[in-house]
Structure formats: structure tokens, C-alpha cells
Design a protein around this motif. Sequence first.
Motif, mmCIF file in Angstrom:
data_model
loop_
_atom_site.group_PDB
_atom_site.id
_atom_site.type_symbol
_atom_site.label_atom_id
_atom_site.label_comp_id
_atom_site.label_asym_id
_atom_site.label_seq_id
_atom_site.Cartn_x
_atom_site.Cartn_y
_atom_site.Cartn_z
ATOM 1 N N ILE A 78 16.368 44.645 63.841
ATOM 2 C CA ILE A 78 15.841 43.984 65.026
ATOM 3 C C ILE A 78 16.166 44.794 66.264
ATOM 4 N N ASN A 79 15.145 45.073 67.019
ATOM 5 C CA ASN A 79 15.282 45.856 68.219
ATOM 6 C C ASN A 79 14.836 44.994 69.384
ATOM 7 N N LEU A 80 15.648 44.957 70.418
ATOM 8 C CA LEU A 80 15.265 44.180 71.584
ATOM 9 C C LEU A 80 14.584 45.108 72.568
ATOM 10 N N GLN A 81 13.331 44.828 72.884
ATOM 11 C CA GLN A 81 12.638 45.675 73.841
ATOM 12 C C GLN A 81 12.422 44.892 75.124
ATOM 13 N N LEU A 82 12.595 45.577 76.224
ATOM 14 C CA LEU A 82 12.398 44.928 77.511
ATOM 15 C C LEU A 82 10.933 44.997 77.888
ATOM 16 N N LEU A 83 10.460 43.908 78.461
ATOM 17 C CA LEU A 83 9.100 43.905 78.978
ATOM 18 C C LEU A 83 9.197 43.976 80.497
ATOM 19 N N ALA A 84 8.644 45.027 81.055
ATOM 20 C CA ALA A 84 8.743 45.199 82.498
ATOM 21 C C ALA A 84 7.861 44.163 83.188
ATOM 22 N N PRO A 85 8.413 43.458 84.173
ATOM 23 C CA PRO A 85 7.578 42.495 84.892
ATOM 24 C C PRO A 85 6.637 43.224 85.841
ATOM 25 N N LEU A 107 14.589 51.318 81.891
ATOM 26 C CA LEU A 107 13.289 51.602 81.271
ATOM 27 C C LEU A 107 12.754 52.917 81.831
ATOM 28 N N PRO A 108 12.268 53.781 80.965
ATOM 29 C CA PRO A 108 11.863 55.105 81.460
ATOM 30 C C PRO A 108 10.713 55.058 82.473
ATOM 31 N N ASP A 109 9.838 54.056 82.360
ATOM 32 C CA ASP A 109 8.691 54.033 83.263
ATOM 33 C C ASP A 109 8.915 53.151 84.472
ATOM 34 N N ALA A 159 13.110 40.785 83.807
ATOM 35 C CA ALA A 159 12.592 41.360 82.569
ATOM 36 C C ALA A 159 12.323 40.277 81.533
ATOM 37 N N GLY A 160 11.268 40.459 80.801
ATOM 38 C CA GLY A 160 11.056 39.669 79.600
ATOM 39 C C GLY A 160 11.599 40.464 78.429
ATOM 40 N N THR A 161 11.716 39.818 77.279
ATOM 41 C CA THR A 161 12.184 40.564 76.131
ATOM 42 C C THR A 161 11.248 40.348 74.961
ATOM 43 N N SER A 162 11.186 41.328 74.134
ATOM 44 C CA SER A 162 10.390 41.232 72.925
ATOM 45 C C SER A 162 11.290 41.672 71.779
ATOM 46 N N GLN A 163 11.462 40.767 70.814
ATOM 47 C CA GLN A 163 12.270 41.117 69.644
ATOM 48 C C GLN A 163 11.328 41.702 68.618
ATOM 49 N N VAL A 164 11.539 42.916 68.262
ATOM 50 C CA VAL A 164 10.645 43.513 67.273
ATOM 51 C C VAL A 164 11.442 43.985 66.070
ATOM 52 N N ARG A 205 6.672 44.622 63.351
ATOM 53 C CA ARG A 205 6.040 43.412 63.884
ATOM 54 C C ARG A 205 6.927 42.822 64.975
ATOM 55 N N GLU A 206 6.327 41.924 65.737
ATOM 56 C CA GLU A 206 7.078 41.267 66.798
ATOM 57 C C GLU A 206 7.598 39.944 66.252
ATOM 58 N N LEU A 207 8.862 39.680 66.478
ATOM 59 C CA LEU A 207 9.451 38.452 65.955
ATOM 60 C C LEU A 207 9.449 37.348 67.008
ATOM 61 N N ALA A 208 9.756 37.701 68.236
ATOM 62 C CA ALA A 208 9.808 36.696 69.291
ATOM 63 C C ALA A 208 9.568 37.377 70.620
ATOM 64 N N ARG A 209 9.079 36.619 71.587
ATOM 65 C CA ARG A 209 8.799 37.200 72.890
ATOM 66 C C ARG A 209 9.185 36.206 73.973
#
Lengths: 624, 384
Positions: free
Chosen positions: A37-44, A173-175, A195-200, A210-214
Motif C-alpha cells: 500500500i502506497n499513500l499518494q498525495l493528491l495536490a489540491p 510533491l515534485p510538481d 492535500a487529499g490522499t489516495s491509497q493505492v 489499483r486504488e484502494l481508497a481516496r
Amino acid sequence: MLGVGQAILVAALGERMYQLQILESDRYVMLADENRINLQLLAPQRGRILDRFGAALAENHQNYRLVVIAEQAEDITATLDALAGLIEIGEGDRRRVLRDIRRKHPFVPVVVRGSMSWEEMARIEVAIPELPGVAIEQGLTRSYPLGETAAHAIGYVAAVSESELGRDPLLELPDFRIGKSGIEKSQDAELRGSAGTSQVEVNAFGRVVRELARVPGRPGKDVVSCLDAAMQDFLARRCSTEESVASVLLDAVTGDVLALVSNPSFDPAPFAIGLTPAVWQQLSADPRNPLTNKAIAGVYPPGSTFKPVVATAALATGVLTPETPISCPGYLELGNATFHCWREHGHGTLRVREAIKRSCDVFFYETARRLGIDRLAAIARSFGYGNVVGLDIPGERAGLIPSREWKLATSGTAWSQGETVIAGIGQGSVLATPLQIAIMVARLVTGRAVVPRLVRADGVMPPGGDPTPPDFPALGVSPRVLAIVVDGMNAVVNEQGGTAYAERITDPGFAMGGKSGTSQVRAISEYEHEHGLPKISEIPWRERDHALFVGFAPVGAPRYVCATVVEHGGVRGGHGSEVAAPICRDVLREVQRRDPARRVPRGDTLAQLHPLDRSPPNADAPGG
Amino acid sequence: MASFSADLGRREPRLWQSIRGISWGLVLLICAAACFGIVVLYSAADGSMDPWAAKQTIRFAIALILMVGTALVDIRHWFRAAYWVYAIVLALVVAVDLRGFVGMGAQRWIDLGVIQLQPSELMNVVVVLALARYFHSLSGEDVGRIRCLILPALTVGLPAALVLKQPDLGTAVMLLMGGTVLFFIAGVRLRYFALTVAAAAAALPGVWHFLRDYQKTRIYTFLDPDSDPLGAGYHILQSKIALGSGGLFGKGFLQGSQSHLSFLPEKQTDFIFTTLAEEFGLVGGLGLLVLYSLIIVYGFAIALRSRNHFGRLLGLGIVTNFFLSVFINAAMVMGLIPVVGVPLPLISYGGTALLAVMFGFGLLINVGAHRDTRLNSRGERRPG
């Protein structure tokens, strides 16, 4: 015996399995989840910056990036060749792409072109079936509809630098882009959002399965600025006729900065992508400092625009009365030093109103001498000099009001009376920003300690006007004193013989008052006093005088203040009236024309509380 | 005519006897284990028959026929052919050394066009076969004589050395251990083992010197797998995570995250036990071990009931070899012993290994089917 041995060994296996799968299972379940499980940040999405009426000054623009994904392309060089037939791909870009592809996992998209024009995008979109491995990604970039026009007030965004990394994980976040100057910086926390998060679920190579939760993030809030986009645009255009100008237009009652220009300016958009070294070099090496917001960070000797403060101080302390005469023979002798008036043969005997109108140097030398530096400095500070006035964007400079302590601390020598005298005409060590000069006049015409602001907490201006304008404390200077000085500034523009009479506004009801100023960059030598000043064309640009003007309008019920400094814009040893005053005149006329209601201000401006016993302030005003 | 019919009358019942002598219970257990393996291979390929499960099914079918065929051949033929079979496989191993190509980082394959044969995998069985014949012919007193042990020691040592050179540490260890066990079963005195162990211990520093770097790393890694979780310890750590996270009942069929997300290396071959135990948990893992134990017990029973020395030795040798590979593989994936490349018999994907195991079981069943056959020292049927 063999059987027993084998049974023992099988039992050992069973025991080990029990240990791993039952006793330590929890730990391994956790490790397995950490693996996958990788937690990815979603940039607002960053909030917009709006002008006072809701027009966008900074927004997010859809942008199209061209990427290639190596594992989807059969032959990456062939794909790049095909792309090169459609859009231009430089040799350097090509090498970079091939290098990135070698270094990264084959499923990681590699950017070929950061942003494409609509036309390029369309060309590739059409050909995409024949381009295996090519994809177009959408992204958001910051865009500034006013471009260079409002760059200093709004600021820009750029990549996060090492020193700015804080607790917010978004910054890693790099961008990600954060505000680096102007409102973009001061309101960064509001604009940024969270930030939002996406568990992938990822596999061992890091590929997302796949995405597990967002958890969606909170987008940044829109910030409403005080700027009026139309006036900002007008002021910037008007200033572009001069080589290097700083100008600020204020609402004197609310402190709202309606327009703020520092010319030359820069294009804020490329900062988001990253400036090329060549562009950066060009911007930072320009002697006219395009990156500096000169309206708040440029410090200039205020010159004659300082005289209303001296007059106020003298009247308020009783050093002068409106009727105190001072004679100007063209010079003031103090000990063995001689201080010259700009008018070689002097102004004769003057009272304070006339002295402001004609900007007599000797009158203010003498006034300052009688006041002393301590009383002068105290009043100057209360009008906003010598300290940051508190505009809500970073970079404001304090300027300087000299004092005995300052002199002793910086040069180690005692204060001399000559310095007091020279401070009386805003020269010597006195330094101020254009914003400070505008605030000085705003305080003068309202009698209140107006503080400027660029960001409106109340949101977009409602059509009926501000319901709750800021309530500034009174300055503590007698309104009657202020009225005398304001009247003198009326005379500067609207009476014959005033130093800016040529620049008066003739539209009925729109007339402005003001004060011109010229501040010397280099000292005028005794030789030049005797043999005449050199012609302006003989002085290098950097050594020419600054031309200043500060105006307010309408003169009867002041609402708007504009202060302008034209760097090295002095013409023929003039008063600043020639280049700075026309800018203020045009801007003040324009802002009154645009005032939707032609509203009379709230009624707490000084001019209305204490109406001057004069004919309507317009072109018909009698000459002095 | 009469003699022909008499011949017929004698032979037919014998073949029939052989078929009846086959331990169908053992065949059933073997099939059960192989089916379990195919199910795990199906899961390892993310729920697909390709690329492993389908191939393995076909291979198993062929190997099953081969096994039955092996079982039906008269045991005397195997007895006589033992040295020849050994010689042929040894020649193949040499051939691999000479013109093998590099696969999996080691020279192990010989391309026969149809299949890629890994002769070293066959070596185990044929060494047991050859040693069984040798010790069968040796009298009780000769077993105690050192000079009579030199030839069998070479029989084991030569292929072990060749395999080690390939380099294939796992198979070499298997050969040495399997061979040693046969010496033990044959009744070689314990002091010789003690001597050998002492000699080996003395030689250890020297051997260490000759080990390849990656082999040394594996031993270091075994001693402390957590020290280098992304380097050499990665395989064993990921394997333990997969096993441990499986828990009592496992993550469910096709649900193993470690194997499906490729954290687990070699999930279809050497680490297939982990794949299985992650999805089916302790219950599934112990289930397989119980299945293996039943096969082993069955094998012991068959071997011990053989009336000839050759059959007993062959049977015990094959069962012990089978046990050793199960143990080494399972102990390896659980982190009990260093990582050595030994497949899990009947379950791991791989043609030659399956062939070798099934050939061994064919011989074992053969022993059971011909348990009453009496053999003299030359492989002739003894009268009576």
C-alpha cells in the motif's frame, strides 16, 4: 531411526510455520501491507486571485503535456521520430527523453514537452493511433490574465525550494508550486488548500495496480484582492511611457490599493515552469530592477512631497501659524553653510499655504530649523514614514526618517542642524517608498491612521459598496491643521503659480490636489550653483533626479490618492510635475470616471467635516 | 506351440501381478499433491492457466505414464541397467558442462529440442539406483572395509563436484546428502561418517575460500536476513512476510498480495511453498506437509516390505531424497536454512524436476510391485 529423524525435522517445519503464521502473523501482515500500500498525495487545486469586482487576476489554466511511455511503444526512437514530424523536438529534448527512459521503470511516463499549444495538441491527438506509447496528459498551470501588468502585486508561483520545506507534505510533491511573491506568497496558506490522499496498491516495481481508497483534498480558497483590474491595467499602461516608474493608487478612506505598478515589470507565468538561466540573468541584471516592486521596496528621498508633513508638524506644534511670514531671499545661511532655494532669486515673504503652493525651499528650511529634528521625525512617523506601513504582501521597505540616535549609531557623529534643515525639504537622509508617500496623503486627507491593504477579507465588493469599511483610529492631529495643509496642496494644482498648475484636472468635480517633488540623486556642487546646472541630456540616466508627485481627488471630498515616482525622470531640473504629475492626473481622472456610483464618500473625510471656505475646486479656482 | 503358450501363461499373470502390485494409494497421494501444485501455479499466474499451470498439467500427465511404465518394468531390468543409466546421466551432466548455455545465471540446461533437460536434477535418482545396486552386491563384511567404499564415494562425489561447478549448490548438497543417507542405510559404520564430518569441518575454511561471492552472501544473509532488507536479504524477508501475513487460514485463493504483486521472488519455482502458504495459511501449508508425510510413510512401508536388499535400498534412498528436497525447500523459504536452489517436489514448476521425482516414484512403486522378487548379486532371479 531414519524415520524418527525425519519426523523430528517435519515437526520442526510445522513449528516454524506455527511461529511465523500464528505467533508473529500480525507483524508480517503489517509488513505485507506496508509493501503493497502506497499513500499518494493528491495536490489540491490552487485558489484563484480575484480583483475587487471578481475578475480573475490569477487562475489555473488547463495545460497539455506530451508524454511517452516506453513499455507501450514498440520502438521508442521510431515513436520520437514520428513525433518530430508533427511538432518540433529539439536535439537536447530528445536526448533527455531517451536518458529518462533508460533510467526509469518502463511504465513511468516521461515528459517530452511540458506544455503544448492547442494546435500542437490537436495535431498529435489526430495522429495518436499511429503513435504507440504517446499520451497527452492534462495538468493545471498558473496563469495570469493581466500578465506583466500586475506581476508585482499578485506575485508568482514557483517550485518549492529546500528552505521552504515545512510540515506540509504537499511541499514535497515534485510538481507542487507555492507563492513566491506578492499576494501569491502572503495568501499562500489560503490559496493552497489541503492535500487529499489516495491509497493505492503497488507491486514490487512500484507500478500502481489499483486504488484502494481516496480522500479528496480541500481545494484552495479564492482570494479577493483590493485591486481594480481596469485601473491596474490603466495605470500600468500609463506608466509604460516612462523608463522606470513606481506608482500606487489608493482608496484613501479604506486603504484599499486599487492599483500598484512597478515598471518595468516581468511575466509571472514562466516562473511556474522554471526560468531559463538566460531569462533569469536578463531580469536580474537589468539596472531598472524589473523584479523589485519599487512601489513598496523602492526607497527615494521624498523631496518636496515631504513638505506637507513639515508644514503639518509646524502647525500642529505651534511653531508656525497660518499667518507666520518667512522671507525667502533664495538661500538660507546657517553657520558657514548656504542652503539654496530651487528658485535662484527667492520667493520673497511667504505664509505656509503659499509656501506649499510654490514649494519654497527656504521656507521649509527655516520651518524645519525651528521645529528641530525630534518633533519633525515624530510627526513624520505618525504619517507612515520611517517604518513599514503594513501592506499585506511581503517585501515592503521601511525607508528612513533620520534621528539623533540613528546618526550616532550609523556614523558615530552628532546630529547637526544642517541635517535638520535639509530634511525639511525631504532630502538628506530622508527616504520613503511611493506607498509611504501615498499613505501620508491618505492620512492627511482623512485625519486617520489609514493602513493600506491588498487583500479584501470581505470578499468581492457588493454593488452597493463596502458594508463594513475598516475603521482606522484618528491620527491625533487637529483637523484644522490638516485642512490648512490640504488647502495648500489644492493650491499647488488648482491655482495659477502652483507648481503643478499645468497638470490640473479640468473636468468639473474631478479636480485633484497634490504636491510635486524632485529628489536629487547626486549633490549639486557649489560650482554648479554659481555656473548653472548642466543640461539634462549631459547627465547620465542613473544620475538624473527622480521626479515625484502625489495627488488626491476629488479635492473637495478626497477619496483617491495616487503617488508616482519616475526614477531619474527629472526634466530640466523641474518639480516632478512634468513627468510624474501627468500620470497621477490621468489616473485620478480615470478612477473618478469609473467610480460606478460617483459616490460621495462616507462623510467622515476631513474635507467634508471641515469644508474649506472656497469656491468649488475646479478649473475656475482663482489663481494664487 | 506348447512352450509358446506356456510362456504366455507365465508372462501374462506376471504383468497382471505387476499392475496389481502397484500401490494405487501412493499414486493417488502423488496425484493429489501435483493437483495442489497446479492450483497454486494457476494462482501464481494471477488466475491463469498460462504460462505455468497448463504446461505443468501436461508434463504431469506424461510423467504419470512414465512413472507407471517405470513401475511395470521388471525390477531385474532396472537392477542390470543401474550402472548404465548412471553412466548416461553422468555423461549428460558432463555434456551440459561442455556445451550448456547460460540460463538463470548458471549452466544447467541441455536443449533436446522438445524439452530443455536439466540432467543434474536426474542425477539424484540415478545415484541412488547405482548405489543401491552396488551395496546390494556387497557382503556385510565388505561394507565395513574402506576400500570397498571408495567406488561408491566417487559415484556420489564426481557428479556432486560437476554440479557444484555449474554452479548449482542446491543440487550438489542434495546429491551429497542423499548419497550419504544411502551409505547409512547400507550399514556403513557410523565412525566413517564421523570421520567424514570431521574432515569436512577441517576443510571448511578452505572451502569457504573457494565459495563464490554470491554463495558467501547467501550464508551471511541467512545468518542475519534483516540486515540488508533490499539487497541480499530481500528474498528471504519477503518470503517470511508472505508466510507470516498468511496467518491461520491464509488470504484466500488468488488473494496473496506478496506473490501477486511480485514482492515474492521465484514464486512459481523455489518459493512456491510461500505462495501456497500465503493464500491457504497455516492450514494449507500443514495440509501439504501432511500429504508429503503420508507419501513418505507410504514409501517407507513399501521399501521396508521389499524382500530384496536392492529394493529396500532403492526405496529408502528415493523416499529419503524426496524427504530431503521437501525439507530443504520448506526450511529455506521459512528462513531456517540458507537459500539454496532446491525445488519443492511435485509442486514447483519445472519439467526435469518433475520427471526426476516421478521416475523415482516409478522405481519406488516398482520395488513395491516386485517386493517378492529375489535377486542375486548379478541381478538374476534367485530360485525359490
